[in-house]
Design an enzyme around this catalytic site. Structure first.
Site, short mmCIF file in Angstrom:
data_model
loop_
_atom_site.label_atom_id
_atom_site.label_comp_id
_atom_site.label_asym_id
_atom_site.label_seq_id
_atom_site.Cartn_x
_atom_site.Cartn_y
_atom_site.Cartn_z
CG HIS A 125 -3.83 -7.28 -4.88
ND1 HIS A 125 -2.91 -8.12 -5.44
CD2 HIS A 125 -5.01 -7.50 -5.55
CE1 HIS A 125 -3.48 -8.82 -6.42
NE2 HIS A 125 -4.75 -8.46 -6.49
C1 BDR Z 1 -4.77 -3.38 -7.29
O1 BDR Z 1 -5.80 -3.00 -8.19
C2 BDR Z 1 -7.02 -2.87 -7.51
O2 BDR Z 1 -8.04 -3.53 -8.18
C3 BDR Z 1 -6.81 -3.38 -6.11
O3 BDR Z 1 -7.56 -2.61 -5.18
C4 BDR Z 1 -5.33 -3.24 -5.89
O4 BDR Z 1 -5.00 -1.98 -5.35
C5 BDR Z 1 -4.30 -4.78 -7.65
O5 BDR Z 1 -3.79 -4.80 -8.95
#
Ligand code: BDR
Ligand code: CA
Length: 327
Positions: free
Chosen positions: A255
């Site tokens: 992400h």
């Molecule tokens: C987001 O949540 C976290 O677990 C990850 O680092 C990312 O920023 C994805 O939903």
């Protein structure tokens, strides 16, 4: 009326950035990309993927891994302004960065407060981008402390929310759900926002092949990050219920690097300006980013640019090459 934007194929200078993060496997890749393509003025930690002590230590470890020992790393908010303190131990492990052997960071923590640092740095350097890849608590507190920074920064490139599905709930993505009040204040602040929501970041997946490519580069950073992917992609395979050799084919969404690439490689994206509101209450929708997609509403002057598509193959290659070029 269409608000489509095709990002230009332009060569960008290095942006001055502060990375506000909760490392987190994918946060580490975002920090690495920013080390290659941006001028990092500071890294601020926030509670999220793990408790603040862990996300801060993990930010220091990332600074070591990418040779950022001279970049200030500062500890931020321990708790959200409102919300849901639930760490993502399934995806990121108890440390927030499970997988590689735990390291003791050599980079020293800067003793200044992260929110004060954000305010001071945004005040004294016009045109900074804040890359926000965790819950938005620190950023909201900085804007509360001095609203004028909204007009001093270039904008906020963030990973958070979604205009389709959530991941923690059907409606809400983790970073927004963890602190909906902070997110609402940031989205309503008037700051220019590039939003990389789940519907976008789910397009940038990595498999076992990506880990193999990193292993083949044979630097400390590439080995460390390959081991992060072994763990993180392994978890994705586990929840998909895929075992054996096929497990390595399961894609895990990376992400947070999207929020860096949206700045440094805009030609990889299409985007659309939209009105976006954050749900701070709601039986089923707490933490949802509600985008106004009514076709007859014209949001072409909205400060919120929602990133819609990413050229994932090229993005993966840019990430791998950044490790090669850092050799
Ligand atoms: C987001 O949540 C976290 O677990 C990850 O680092 C990312 O920023 C994805 O939903
Ligand atoms: Ca994160």
């Amino acid at each position: 009326m269409s608000n489509q934007i095709q990002s230009q194929n332009s060569v960008q200078g290095r942006h001055n950035v502060i990375i506000d993060c909760d490392p987190g496997h994918d946060d580490v890749f975002a920090i690495g990309l920013a080390a290659s393509f941006c001028n990092i003025l500071g890294i601020t930690s926030v509670v999220g993927n793990s408790i603040i002590e862990n996300t801060t230590t993990n930010a220091l470890i990332a600074a070591d891994v990418f040779g950022l020992q001279n970049v200030p790393v500062l500890m931020g908010a321990k708790t959200p302004l409102s919300g849901n303190v639930d760490h993502v131990t399934q995806a990121h492990g108890a440390s927030g960065l499970d997988g590689p052997a735990r390291r003791t960071p050599r980079t020293k923590l800067d003793s200044r407060d992260a929110v004060d640092f954000l305010v001071e740095t945004c005040r004294s350097n016009e045109g900074i981008w804040i890359i926000a890849i965790g819950p938005l608590t620190n950023v909201a507190l900085a804007i509360r402390a001095d609203r004028t920074i909204v007009n001093k920064i270039a904008g906020i490139s963030l990973m958070g929310g979604s205009i389709t599905h959530g991941n923690v709930t059907a409606a809400a993505e983790y970073n927004i759900w963890f602190d909906p009040q902070a997110a609402s204040e940031v989205f309503d602040s008037g700051a220019r926002i590039k939003m990389c929501g789940l519907d976008l970041t789910d397009q940038l997946t990595v498999t076992g092949k990506f880990a193999s490519e990193l292993k083949a580069i044979s630097t400390d950073a590439s080995q460390f990050c390959a081991e992060l992917i072994d763990y993180y992609q392994g978890y994705a395979a586990k929840i998909a219920g895929v075992t054996g050799p096929d497990a390595l084919l399961v894609g895990a969404p990376l992400h947070d690097p999207c929020a860096v690439l949206a700045l440094t490689h805009p030609e990889l994206f299409t985007s659309e300006r939209m009105g976006v509101k954050v749900e701070t209450t709601g039986t089923h929708t707490l933490g949802m980013t509600l985008a106004d997609t009514r076709p007859w509403e014209n949001h072409s002057d909205s400060v919120i640019e929602v990133m819609r598509t990413i050229e994932a193959n090229e993005a993966r290659q840019i990430i791998v090459n950044s490790f090669k070029n850092a050799k």
